[in-house]
Scaffold this active site. Sequence first.
Site, short mmCIF file in Angstrom:
data_model
loop_
_atom_site.label_atom_id
_atom_site.label_comp_id
_atom_site.label_asym_id
_atom_site.label_seq_id
_atom_site.Cartn_x
_atom_site.Cartn_y
_atom_site.Cartn_z
CB VAL A 117 -35.64 -13.71 -58.08
CG1 VAL A 117 -36.38 -14.30 -56.90
CG2 VAL A 117 -34.55 -14.65 -58.54
CG ASP A 170 -37.05 -2.28 -58.58
OD1 ASP A 170 -36.84 -3.49 -58.74
OD2 ASP A 170 -36.12 -1.42 -58.58
CB THR A 185 -28.81 -16.48 -53.26
OG1 THR A 185 -29.72 -17.03 -54.21
CG2 THR A 185 -27.81 -17.53 -52.82
CG LEU A 187 -36.27 -18.22 -61.00
CD1 LEU A 187 -35.39 -17.56 -62.05
CD2 LEU A 187 -37.52 -17.39 -60.84
CG ASN A 243 -27.12 -22.12 -57.54
OD1 ASN A 243 -27.97 -22.80 -58.10
ND2 ASN A 243 -27.22 -20.80 -57.44
CB ALA A 287 -18.89 -30.93 -72.47
CB CYS A 324 -26.90 -17.64 -59.83
SG CYS A 324 -28.11 -16.35 -59.50
CE LYS A 372 -30.47 -20.36 -69.11
NZ LYS A 372 -31.04 -21.02 -67.97
NE ARG A 427 -27.33 -10.34 -63.81
CZ ARG A 427 -28.30 -10.32 -62.91
NH1 ARG A 427 -28.11 -9.73 -61.73
NH2 ARG A 427 -29.47 -10.87 -63.17
N1 NAI Z 1 -31.37 -14.35 -61.53
C1 NAI Z 1 -31.68 -15.60 -61.21
O1 NAI Z 1 -31.90 -16.43 -62.07
C2 NAI Z 1 -31.76 -16.02 -59.77
C3 NAI Z 1 -31.38 -15.18 -58.75
N2 NAI Z 1 -31.45 -15.60 -57.44
C4 NAI Z 1 -31.11 -14.69 -56.37
O2 NAI Z 1 -32.20 -13.76 -56.23
C5 NAI Z 1 -31.72 -12.46 -55.88
C6 NAI Z 1 -32.17 -11.44 -56.89
O3 NAI Z 1 -31.58 -11.74 -58.13
P1 NAI Z 1 -32.05 -11.04 -59.49
O4 NAI Z 1 -33.52 -11.11 -59.58
O5 NAI Z 1 -31.22 -11.62 -60.57
O6 NAI Z 1 -31.61 -9.53 -59.18
P2 NAI Z 1 -31.67 -8.22 -60.08
O7 NAI Z 1 -30.41 -7.51 -59.85
O8 NAI Z 1 -32.10 -8.60 -61.47
O9 NAI Z 1 -32.88 -7.38 -59.45
C7 NAI Z 1 -32.87 -6.81 -58.18
C8 NAI Z 1 -33.87 -5.65 -58.14
O10 NAI Z 1 -33.96 -5.16 -56.81
C9 NAI Z 1 -34.14 -3.74 -56.85
N3 NAI Z 1 -33.81 -3.19 -55.54
C10 NAI Z 1 -32.59 -3.05 -54.95
N4 NAI Z 1 -32.72 -2.51 -53.73
C11 NAI Z 1 -34.03 -2.30 -53.52
C12 NAI Z 1 -34.81 -1.79 -52.44
N5 NAI Z 1 -34.25 -1.38 -51.30
N6 NAI Z 1 -36.13 -1.70 -52.59
C13 NAI Z 1 -36.74 -2.10 -53.73
N7 NAI Z 1 -36.07 -2.61 -54.78
C14 NAI Z 1 -34.74 -2.72 -54.68
C15 NAI Z 1 -33.24 -3.32 -57.99
O11 NAI Z 1 -33.58 -2.05 -58.50
C16 NAI Z 1 -33.48 -4.46 -59.01
O12 NAI Z 1 -34.54 -4.14 -59.89
C17 NAI Z 1 -30.19 -12.62 -55.76
O13 NAI Z 1 -29.89 -12.89 -54.41
C18 NAI Z 1 -29.89 -13.82 -56.62
O14 NAI Z 1 -28.73 -14.49 -56.20
C19 NAI Z 1 -31.90 -16.84 -57.10
C20 NAI Z 1 -32.30 -17.72 -58.08
C21 NAI Z 1 -32.29 -17.38 -59.48
O1 UGA Z 2 -29.37 -19.32 -58.44
C1 UGA Z 2 -29.63 -19.03 -59.57
O2 UGA Z 2 -29.62 -17.90 -60.03
C2 UGA Z 2 -29.99 -20.08 -60.58
O3 UGA Z 2 -28.76 -20.52 -61.21
C3 UGA Z 2 -28.94 -21.50 -62.22
O4 UGA Z 2 -29.76 -20.98 -63.25
P1 UGA Z 2 -29.21 -20.05 -64.44
O5 UGA Z 2 -27.91 -19.45 -64.04
O6 UGA Z 2 -30.32 -19.17 -64.83
O7 UGA Z 2 -28.97 -21.00 -65.69
P2 UGA Z 2 -28.51 -22.53 -65.92
O8 UGA Z 2 -29.41 -23.12 -66.92
O9 UGA Z 2 -28.32 -23.26 -64.67
O10 UGA Z 2 -27.09 -22.30 -66.63
C4 UGA Z 2 -26.01 -21.69 -65.94
C5 UGA Z 2 -24.76 -21.80 -66.78
O11 UGA Z 2 -24.32 -23.16 -66.85
C6 UGA Z 2 -24.10 -23.53 -68.20
N1 UGA Z 2 -24.42 -24.98 -68.34
C7 UGA Z 2 -25.58 -25.48 -67.86
C8 UGA Z 2 -25.86 -26.83 -67.97
C9 UGA Z 2 -24.93 -27.70 -68.57
O12 UGA Z 2 -25.13 -28.92 -68.69
N2 UGA Z 2 -23.79 -27.16 -69.04
C10 UGA Z 2 -23.49 -25.82 -68.94
O13 UGA Z 2 -22.41 -25.38 -69.38
C11 UGA Z 2 -25.00 -22.64 -69.02
O14 UGA Z 2 -24.53 -22.49 -70.33
C12 UGA Z 2 -24.93 -21.35 -68.23
O15 UGA Z 2 -23.82 -20.59 -68.63
C13 UGA Z 2 -29.63 -22.72 -61.61
O16 UGA Z 2 -29.86 -23.70 -62.64
C14 UGA Z 2 -30.96 -22.33 -60.97
O17 UGA Z 2 -31.55 -23.46 -60.34
C15 UGA Z 2 -30.69 -21.24 -59.93
O18 UGA Z 2 -31.91 -20.80 -59.36
#
Ligand code: NAI
Ligand code: UGA
Length: 433
Positions: A11, A30, A121, A152, A207, A251, A259, A319, A326
Amino acid sequence: MNIVVVGTGYVGLVTGVALAHIGHRVVCVDVDEEKVERMKRGISPIYEPGIEPLMKKNMEANRLFFTTDGASAYREADVIYIAVGTPEKEDGSANLTYLKQAVKDIASSVTKDVIVVTKSTVPVGTNHEIKRMFEQLAPHVRIEVVSNPEFLREGSAIHDTFHGDRIVIGADDERAAAIIADIHRPFGIPIFQTDIRSAEMIKYASNAFLATKISFINEIANICEKVGADIEQVAAGMGMDERIGASFLRAGIGYGGSCFPKDTKALAKIAANIDHDFELLKAVIEVNNKQQRKLIEKAKKRFGHLAGKKIALLGLSFKPNTDDMREAPSLVVARELVAEQAIVVAYDPIAMNKAKSVLPKEVIYASSVEEALKDADAAMILTEWDEFRQLDLSVYVKQMKTPIIFDGRNCYALDDIKKYDIEYDSIGRKPVK
Ligand SMILES: NC(=O)C1=CN([C@@H]2O[C@H](COP(=O)(O)OP(=O)(O)OC[C@H]3O[C@@H](n4cnc5c(N)ncnc54)[C@H](O)[C@@H]3O)[C@@H](O)[C@H]2O)C=CC1
Ligand SMILES: O=C(O)[C@H]1O[C@H](OP(=O)(O)OP(=O)(O)OC[C@H]2O[C@@H](n3ccc(=O)[nH]c3=O)[C@H](O)[C@@H]2O)[C@H](O)[C@@H](O)[C@@H]1O
C-alpha cells in the site's frame, strides 16, 4: 505540498509512487534499511506489475524519495500517510503495534501543523485514538487525522490506484478533508467524503462483503457438484443481474491473501467486542477454511490414501501476478499433503522464493511446470497463473505418470479437457473421466 508516506509495503509504496506520478513531492519512509537501500536504486521490494518503471520515472523527476530517516521527513511534512501493517493477532483482532509506533515516531518529530492520513486498515475508533495520542504526545502542534482506507488489489495495484471506483475520505475537520481531496483530485476518481468512523467501517464492510460473495459462490459450487449443475454457467447467469454483479463470483479453493482472512476475523472481533454475534461473517470464514481443503478431499476420495503419491502443486501465491504467500491456500494444501505423506513437488512462476520460507521443508521445488509434472500421480492447480491457463494440455499427458488434474481454479474449459486422455476434477463442475 510535502507528502510523506510511512511504510513502503504494497500500500505505502504504491501510494507513494502514484502520488508522485500525479505531481506531488513524496518521501517514503521505512524502518527496513535493506528495503530502503534497494528502493533508492529503483528496485521494488514487492513484485507488482508496472511498479518499477513508474518508480524510476518519478525518482528521476525528483519527485520521489526513499529514506529511513523518518524524523527529518516528518519535520518537513505537510501531509503524512500512514501505511504500516496491521496484521492479525492471535485472537483475530488487529495488531496496532506498528501503527502506534509510527504515531509516536511522528509525534516526537513534527514541529509544525500537519495532517496525518491513515491508509492502513484499522478498527473503528482507531483514528480517534490516534488523534488523542497526538494531543498528548505533541500538544505544541495541531495534527488533524483523516481516514483514507485503501481498496487496491495486489497484482493490479497500479491499475486500481489510477482507476479505482472511489476514494473514501473520512474526516471530522472540513479543512483537512478538503486538502486531502485536493491531493487526490488529479486521479479523476469519485471522492466519497464521510465521517471517520464510517470510513473505517466502509473498509471492513467492503472486504467482508467481497469475502461473503466468494464463500457464497463456493457453497453454490459445492452444491452444483452434487446436483450436476455447472458453476461457471450458474455464476455467469447470476452475474448478468446488475444487482448481483458479475465480479467476485469465481468459485475456487477459497480466498487467501494478507487482507480478506485477517479483515474478516478482525470485523467479527470488532462485532464481538460490542456483544454482536456476526453469525453470517463467522460462517463465511468457516466455509473458506473448509474450501481450502477441497482438493485434498477430492484426491483422498480418488486415491484412497495419498502416502507415497507424487503430487505436483501448480501455483503457490494466493492469487496470480503477486509473489505474496500470506494466507495462501497452498499453505494449507502443502501442509495437509505432507501430513498425508505425499511427495509434493511445487512450482510457481514468481512466488517460489517466498514459498520456500513458509511451506513445509519436505516440499520439493521444480523449475518449470514440466519438471513439476514429471512422473506425477496427480496435479493440483492452486493459482490461476496465465502460464497454467495457456499450457498446452498435452503436457499433462506427456509428463505425468497418470494425467489426473485437481483444478482448484477452474483454469480449463471442460470441452478442451475432453480432447485429451486426462482425468479432471475442478470446482463446481462435472468431473471428466
Ligand atoms: N496489501 C494490500 O493489498 C492491502 C493492504 N491494506 C492495508 O494496508 C496496510 C499495509 O499493508 P501492506 O502494504 O500489505 O503492509 P506490508 O507489511 O507489506 O508493509 C508495511 C511496511 O511498513 C514498514 N513499517 C512498519 N513500521 C514502521 C514504522 N514505524 N515506520 C516506517 N515504516 C514502518 C514495514 O517495514 C513494511 O515495509 C495494512 O493495514 C493492510 O491491511 C489495504 C488495502 C490493500
Ligand atoms: O484490503 C485489501 O488488502 C484488499 O483485499 C482484496 O485484494 P487482494 O487480497 O489483493 O486480492 P483479491 O483479488 O481481492 O483476491 C483475494 C482472494 O480472493 C480470491 N478470489 C477472488 C475473487 C473471486 O471471484 N474468487 C476468489 O476466490 C483470490 O483467489 C484471492 O485468494 C480486495 O479485493 C481489495 O479491494 C482490498 O484493498
